[in-house]
Every structure is written in C-alpha cells, then in structure tokens.
Design a protein around this motif. Structure first.
Motif, PDB file in Angstrom:
ATOM      1  N   PRO A 118       0.804  -1.231   0.000  1.00 57.16           N
ATOM      2  CA  PRO A 118       0.000   0.000   0.000  1.00 57.16           C
ATOM      3  C   PRO A 118       0.836   1.280   0.000  1.00 57.16           C
ATOM      4  CG  PRO A 118      -0.091  -1.090   2.143  1.00 57.16           C
ATOM      5  CD  PRO A 118       0.600  -2.033   1.221  1.00 57.16           C
ATOM      6  N   VAL A 119       2.100   1.161   0.328  1.00 59.34           N
ATOM      7  CA  VAL A 119       2.974   2.340   0.291  1.00 59.34           C
ATOM      8  C   VAL A 119       2.953   2.979  -1.097  1.00 59.34           C
ATOM      9  CG1 VAL A 119       5.397   3.069   0.375  1.00 59.34           C
ATOM     10  CG2 VAL A 119       4.475   1.576   2.163  1.00 59.34           C
ATOM     11  N   SER A 120       2.851   2.159  -2.127  1.00 58.12           N
ATOM     12  CA  SER A 120       2.893   2.657  -3.504  1.00 58.12           C
ATOM     13  C   SER A 120       1.604   3.351  -3.925  1.00 58.12           C
ATOM     14  CB  SER A 120       3.183   1.495  -4.463  1.00 58.12           C
ATOM     15  OG  SER A 120       2.139   0.528  -4.400  1.00 58.12           O
ATOM     16  N   TRP A 121       0.543   3.251  -3.120  1.00 57.84           N
ATOM     17  CA  TRP A 121      -0.726   3.887  -3.484  1.00 57.84           C
ATOM     18  C   TRP A 121      -0.650   5.411  -3.419  1.00 57.84           C
ATOM     19  CZ3 TRP A 121      -4.343   0.633   0.208  1.00 57.84           C
ATOM     20  CH2 TRP A 121      -4.311  -0.704  -0.185  1.00 57.84           C
ATOM     21  N   TYR A 122       0.259   5.921  -2.595  1.00 57.84           N
ATOM     22  CA  TYR A 122       0.278   7.354  -2.293  1.00 57.84           C
ATOM     23  C   TYR A 122       1.482   8.020  -2.971  1.00 57.84           C
ATOM     24  CZ  TYR A 122      -2.912   5.473   1.176  1.00 57.84           C
ATOM     25  OH  TYR A 122      -3.938   4.797   1.791  1.00 57.84           O
ATOM     26  N   GLU A 123       1.341   8.203  -4.278  1.00 60.02           N
ATOM     27  CA  GLU A 123       2.458   8.709  -5.079  1.00 60.02           C
ATOM     28  C   GLU A 123       2.831  10.135  -4.696  1.00 60.02           C
ATOM     29  OE1 GLU A 123       1.438   8.239  -9.165  1.00 60.02           O
ATOM     30  OE2 GLU A 123       1.388   6.038  -9.086  1.00 60.02           O
ATOM     31  N   SER A 141       6.448  11.461  -3.436  1.00 60.07           N
ATOM     32  CA  SER A 141       7.192  12.442  -4.241  1.00 60.07           C
ATOM     33  C   SER A 141       7.919  13.472  -3.385  1.00 60.07           C
ATOM     34  CB  SER A 141       6.243  13.157  -5.207  1.00 60.07           C
ATOM     35  OG  SER A 141       5.361  14.036  -4.506  1.00 60.07           O
ATOM     36  N   ILE A 142       7.490  13.641  -2.114  1.00 57.20           N
ATOM     37  CA  ILE A 142       8.166  14.620  -1.246  1.00 57.20           C
ATOM     38  C   ILE A 142       9.117  13.932  -0.268  1.00 57.20           C
ATOM     39  CG2 ILE A 142       6.221  16.216  -1.423  1.00 57.20           C
ATOM     40  CD1 ILE A 142       5.475  15.437   1.447  1.00 57.20           C
ATOM     41  N   GLU A 199      -3.374  17.640  -0.197  1.00 57.78           N
ATOM     42  CA  GLU A 199      -2.835  18.956   0.145  1.00 57.78           C
ATOM     43  C   GLU A 199      -1.451  18.803   0.769  1.00 57.78           C
ATOM     44  OE1 GLU A 199      -3.419  23.012  -0.104  1.00 57.78           O
ATOM     45  OE2 GLU A 199      -4.938  21.512  -0.588  1.00 57.78           O
ATOM     46  N   HIS A 200      -0.582  19.776   0.523  1.00 54.37           N
ATOM     47  CA  HIS A 200       0.761  19.762   1.119  1.00 54.37           C
ATOM     48  C   HIS A 200       0.764  20.590   2.408  1.00 54.37           C
ATOM     49  CE1 HIS A 200       3.462  18.177  -2.287  1.00 54.37           C
ATOM     50  NE2 HIS A 200       2.203  17.867  -2.569  1.00 54.37           N
ATOM     51  N   TYR A 201       1.447  20.056   3.440  1.00 57.73           N
ATOM     52  CA  TYR A 201       1.538  20.734   4.734  1.00 57.73           C
ATOM     53  C   TYR A 201       2.991  20.765   5.189  1.00 57.73           C
ATOM     54  CZ  TYR A 201      -3.434  19.473   4.752  1.00 57.73           C
ATOM     55  OH  TYR A 201      -4.752  19.301   4.416  1.00 57.73           O
ATOM     56  N   LEU A 250       9.800   1.738   4.678  1.00 59.20           N
ATOM     57  CA  LEU A 250       9.222   1.375   3.384  1.00 59.20           C
ATOM     58  C   LEU A 250       8.922   2.611   2.539  1.00 59.20           C
ATOM     59  CD1 LEU A 250       6.700  -1.455   4.377  1.00 59.20           C
ATOM     60  CD2 LEU A 250       8.853  -1.731   3.144  1.00 59.20           C
ATOM     61  N   CYS A 251       8.552   3.699   3.213  1.00 53.28           N
ATOM     62  CA  CYS A 251       8.228   4.945   2.511  1.00 53.28           C
ATOM     63  C   CYS A 251       9.475   5.744   2.132  1.00 53.28           C
ATOM     64  CB  CYS A 251       7.330   5.825   3.378  1.00 53.28           C
ATOM     65  SG  CYS A 251       5.686   5.151   3.668  1.00 53.28           S
ATOM     66  N   GLY A 252      10.622   5.326   2.655  1.00 52.14           N
ATOM     67  CA  GLY A 252      11.842   6.094   2.406  1.00 52.14           C
ATOM     68  C   GLY A 252      11.924   7.343   3.257  1.00 52.14           C
TER      69      GLY A 252
END
Length: 676
Positions: free
Chosen positions: A154-159, A163-164, A250-252, A302-304
């Motif tokens: 599921p980590v790959s679901w949130y591109e 990206s950040i 949204e970015h925070y 996993l998310c880096g």
C-alpha cells in the motif's frame, strides 16, 4: 379391293399397332418402375448412411469428454484460467450434461469431427470455456481481479506523498497524561501550514478552539460539521479534523496524527494507515503509546522517510490502592470516577451514589451526543458546579480532559459487540491513566476496584507489558469497488464485497479491517432500487449502528429517497424521530432520544455527500441543538425512583450483566465510528 375391305384392314392394323404399343409401354413401364424402385432404395440407403455419419451417441460424447478431462493440453488451459479443483468438477459436470443433451449443433458437430478423427480433442475447449464463463463470469477476469486485490504494497498507493520523500516522522511515545500531544501541538501552532488528525470530533473541536486561543486561524472538518474561519468558506492554513477526513492531496509543513495506536483497530485502523502513509507533510508527528513504535518505524522505512522517537513519562504518579471499596459506594469521594461498561450499570451506580451519599454525579458514555459529553465533563471539572463525582464508560479513555483523582473499576468485563471479554491490558491502561492530571488539584492518580475479586486481576492487567503492534489496518476503497464492477457488471454490491474478501492479499505488516458495520449496511442498501453503486458505497461509510431499529429505518428511508432522486427535508426527518422532543421518564426513552440524535447526525453527514437531496442542513442542526438541550436537562434532573430503579432494582444485587441479550440492549457503543 373394296373400300370396306380397305377400311377393315386399316382398323385391324391400327388395333395390332395399339396392342403392340401397349405391350411395349407395359414393358417400358415395368422397367421404369424397377429402376425407380432401385433408385429409391439407393437414396434411402444413402440417407441412412448420411444420417449415421452426422449423429453421435450420448455414450460416445461421454467417453470423449472423459478423454478430454485427461488431456494434457486441456489441463494446462484450465489451470491457466484458474479453473481447478472443486470448481472444475462443478463446471465439467454441468458441461457434460449439456453436451450429452445435444442441444448445441456446433458443439455436436465438433464431437462428430473428433470422433471421425478430423479434429483433436482440444477442439472442444472453446465451447467448454464459453460455457464456464457464462456460468461463472469471474473466470474470465480472475487474473485481473487478483491483481487488483493485491494489497501487499500500500505504500505505492500514495504517489504524491512519496514524491516529497523523505518526510521526517517523529513518534511522540508515552502513556496517558505524559504531555506527548502537548509537545507535538507546539509544532502545529508555529507552522505556516499544518493539519491535526484525531479519532474523535471532541478532540478535533478542542484543538480547533485552542488554535483560535493561540491566534492561529484554523478550520474544523469532521464528518458532520465544517467550520471555516474565512466567511467565504476558503480554507485556512491550519485544519483540525477527524482522521477519516484528512486531505492527503494537500501539502503541509506539519502534520499530526493523534492516538496512532488505533492503527491496529479492527474497524477504523485503515484511516490511521491512510494518514500515516498518505499525508503530504514534510514533518509528520505521530502521538501514541510505545506499542506502535516498531511498526511505524518499519513503515517509515518502506516509505523512504526519516524516523525518530521522543519518549515521555507520566507527569504525575499513578498507583494502585491496596484495597477495593468492597462494594461500598459510600466510600466514593470527591474527584472519583466509577467506570462501568453498560448504560444500565452506569445509571445504577449513579442512582446508588446519589441516594447513599451527598455527592452528585456527572455521567459520560459513548451513546451520549458529543456536545453532551463535553458539558458533563465541564460540570465535573468545575469545582463550583456541585458535580464532584463522575460515572463513566471507557469513553473517557480519550478526547476529554478530566480532573479525576481516582478511577474505580466496577467491572473488568466488557461486551465488544460480539461477546463478553475481559479488558485488554492496553484498554485497562488507557482508562486507568485518566487518574491524576498535571496542573489540576490532583497531583497524583489512584486506581482501585469496586469489588475485592477484581483488584488482583486489575493489578495483573496493569502489570502486563502492552503487546507490540505488528500490523496496520487496510480497507477497500471506492476505486477498488469500481474496478470490480467493471469486470463484473452484473454482480451485486454485496457480491463484490464478498469476492474482495476472498481474493485480497496483504503483506505481513498489514491486515484487512473487518468493518462488520460496513457489510451490514451494504446488505440494507444493496436492495434499494435506483441507488448507484458509488452511492451504496458512500452509505456504507456513514456513521450507522444497524442494530438500532430507529437508525436502520432512517438509513433505509434516506437511501430509498436518494434512489428515487427525491429531496429529504427536515419534515421527513421529523417523521423519523420522536418529535417534539420531551425530557424522558425512563432509561429506555433516553436511549430512544440518543438514537434520534444519531439519526440527525446521519442526516448532517449525508448532507455533505449528497447536497442535492439533503437540503436542510441548518434546520436539522437546529433540531439537534434542541435535542442536546433536552438530553442535558434529563441528565441534570433528579430522576424519580421509578425512572431510575425500574430497570435497576432487579439487578441491584448483581454486579455483572447476566446475559449477552441484556448487554446488547444496554451496551454503550464506545467503539462506534464517529466519522467516515
């Protein structure tokens, strides 16, 4: 020669000619008939031979199919299409009956060609596959559905969040009353743009109010309510929301996820997983007990993302008393909180305390409206209100700041919606930790039980190390439902849910939330005419307790109106609830008012999802305020002996609920989903 003789001779010749011609014709006719008979016999024989060549006996078909079942190429093909085991047996048996009935001319001719050696056995395969797909549509798309049911990463679901990367994840770990959320909120208030996510609307309201006190412009977003600082409804730079409502697009600068240990919750854990993996926050602060550290750390890897832990200790000491109250409620003192796990038991304790002591009791449990709970908490915290004792369920475990000196457990058993179970160590610790509060009159917390038998068990519970959380919850999203419906356009909503449950695969760090309420609601709305698939899905996300008849009836009414494309006004809502609202005379009547409040809540929730049909948000909100006032008045009144003891006298000698059915009627739904 005389003329008469000549005529006579001519007649004789003519007669002889006719007679000879007759003999000739008779002979020719005999020959023709003979030839015709021979020809007819030949034609008939040929027809018989042709008919024999174009037919095949059922027993021959049966033998050919038996050979087909052993054919290596056929076996390879059925395996490729996932037609194996019991499924293969079912389909092949039905196909054999159909083939032997010889209703399909093309199939029949194919068997004849196989029999005569013109085709191989595998020529029957296309007919078998077509029949199998017709009988079991899933077969034609099983490979694609299995691919879409792969939840192992599921980590790959949130591109957008990836990206950040690397995000910085800070885990604030500590017990209740350790100040972990307090420290995280400093980051929230100072950030240029930030989001706070929590499990309860009470908490969301609290942070919303604190933000305004700190001169930080902050919006409030819950399932049933939206409050925007900007008069035109534009978003502020800060938002306090329930975790299901978190905006992951949204970015925070700063994100805060409170009560992260709920990532393991069987019903709502998926919302914490989504927020943890999907929030686009450059710095993400998660708050909770230490049991989630290792899981969050592994998910961060996993998310880096970067990961660090900040640990906190309790700000005030907490101790277990040597003795219980031995069943004597006259020993209850100022600042005490008596904990019970059913509405019936809570009102019994409230009644007994107020009858046998000079204390007045505030009462808090999950079935009360959130505003009413907050008001009861304010009464208890106010030293001048006269309410110096609290009776409460485990709803006090989070979301309320309470000046409690001592927690008194009246029982260590709780009905979880399915069966009666002992409190878990983490559950007991969460509630017990509410005793003692920093910067209050009670600079130390105490814990005990109402009865002697429970005290040793409580010591054991609080002495157990809380198990490490090993898995995070996941759940089916609309995009998954949509894909399944594309492949299976004739499948019902409930069929899709069942199929997903069968096919889904998860990694060892995740589990699929059971969310039984979701499935129960799916059964209700699946039969509603005119309701689109996505609309059914939205209704299943709604905060609904299907066990409550009033709520189930309202749900069906609302869904039916949406299916008919009809408006649902406040007048329609009034017909569903006991309006005008009156102060209840009995506990059952109070329970009905609580259910009515939930119906109004459901309307407000749906008004944000179906604004074209639920058109009277403000009028229904006003109805809700009226109902809040009536319930609060009820709790503040001195109830008559009949009103309280009618259902408690029978059980006054009993300290535990006697049956599951009794609990089911009086259970306080502290685990109910507040938002979705």
């Amino acid at each position: 020669m005389k003329i008469s003789q000549i005529i006579s001779n001519i007649q004789l010749s003519h007669q002889l000619y006719r007679r000879s011609w007759s003999i000739v014709l008779s002979s020719v006719s005999s020959q023709v008939n003979f030839v015709h008979r021979k020809y007819s016999n030949l034609v008939a024989a040929n027809k018989v031979q042709t008919k024999a060549a174009n037919t095949i006996q059922p027993n021959v078909i049966k033998l050919l199919l038996k050979e087909l079942l052993r054919d290596r190429e056929f076996r390879r093909k059925v395996k490729l299409h996932n037609i194996e085991g019991e499924l293969l047996g079912k389909i092949f048996g039905k196909f054999r009956k159909r083939a032997m009935a010889k209703r399909d001319t093309d199939l029949n001719n194919t068997f004849i060609n196989v029999r005569d050696g013109k085709d191989g056995l595998i020529a029957v395969w296309p007919f078998f596959l077509r029949y199998a797909i017709n009988q079991y549509p899933l077969i034609g798309c099983i490979s694609d559905l299995m691919q879409h049911s792969d939840f192992t990463s599921p980590v790959s679901w949130y591109e957008e969040a990836r990206s950040i990367a690397p995000r910085k994840i800070v885990y604030h770990a500590g017990p209740t009353n350790s100040g972990k959320t307090y420290h995280a909120l400093h980051k929230f208030f100072k950030a240029e743009k930030a989001i706070y996510c929590c499990p309860l609307r009470l908490l969301a309201h609290e942070i919303y109010r604190k933000s305004l006190t700190e001169n930080v412009k902050c919006d409030l977003v819950t399932g049933e309510e939206r409050l925007f600082i900007d008069p035109n409804g534009f978003n502020s730079q800060h938002v306090s929301c329930t975790v299901e409502m978190a905006n992951i697009n949204e970015h925070y600068d700063i994100g805060i996820i409170d009560e992260i240990q709920m990532i393991k919750d069987d019903n709502r854990g998926f919302a914490w997983t989504r927020a943890l993996l999907g929030l686009c926050a450059y710095e993400l602060h998660v708050c909770g007990d230490p049991s989630g550290i290792e899981l969050v750390k592994s998910l961060a890897k996993l998310c880096g993302d970067e990961f660090e832990v900040q640990k906190y200790e309790r700000l005030v000491p907490l101790s277990i008393q040597k003795h219980s109250l031995n069943g004597d409620l006259s020993k209850v003192a100022n600042g005490d909180c008596v904990v019970a796990f059913s509405r019936k038991e809570l009102f019994k304790q409230k009644y007994n305390i107020e009858c046998n002591t000079k204390h007045k009791c505030a009462i808090i449990y999950g079935g009360l409206p959130s505003v009413t709970r907050a008001r009861q908490a304010d009464l208890f915290n106010d030293p001048n209100s006269g309410y110096n004792v609290l009776v409460a369920s485990d709803a006090i475990g989070m979301g309320l700041n309470l000046n409690i000196k001592r927690i008194i457990f009246s029982s260590l058993m709780k009905f979880d919606g399915l069966e009666i179970n002992k409190l878990t160590p983490s559950h007991a610790r969460q509630v017990a930790g509410r005793a003692g509060r920093f910067s209050s009159d009670f600079n130390k917390g105490e814990i005990t039980t109402l009865y002697d038998d429970d005290l040793p068990n409580l010591r054991k519970l609080l002495g157990v190390t809380i198990p490490v959380i090993r898995q995070a919850g996941l759940n089916l999203a609309w995009s998954d439902i949509e894909l399944f419906s594309y492949y299976l356009p004739k499948a019902s909503f409930t069929d899709i849910l069942d199929l997903f449950s069968e096919l889904v695969q998860v990694g060892n760090k995740f589990f699929i939330c059971r969310n039984e309420e979701f499935k129960k609601v799916a059964v209700i709305v699946d039969s509603v005419d005119g309701l689109l698939l996505k609309e059914k899905y939205i209704f299943c996300l709604a905060p609904v307790d299907h066990r409550n008849p009033l709520m189930a009836s309202a749900l069906l009414t609302f869904a039916t109106n949406v299916g008919k494309r009809s408006l649902i006004t406040d007048a329609e809502v009034i017909r569903l609830v006991p309006y005008p609202f009156k102060v209840p005379d009995t506990e059952d009547q109070l329970h009905t008012l609580e259910a009515a409040y939930d119906v109004l809540d459901l309307y407000l929730w749906l008004s944000f999802r179906f604004p074209d049909y639920f058109v009277n948000y403000h009028k229904v909100r006003q109805l809700q305020k009226e109902l809040e006032a009536v319930i609060s008045k009820c709790l503040a009144s001195n109830w008559d002996l009949k009103m309280i003891s009618g259902s408690t006298k029978k059980n006054n000698q009993s300290d535990t609920v006697k049956s599951v059915s009794e609990i089911d009627e009086n259970i306080i739904d502290t685990n109910k989903t507040e938002e979705a």
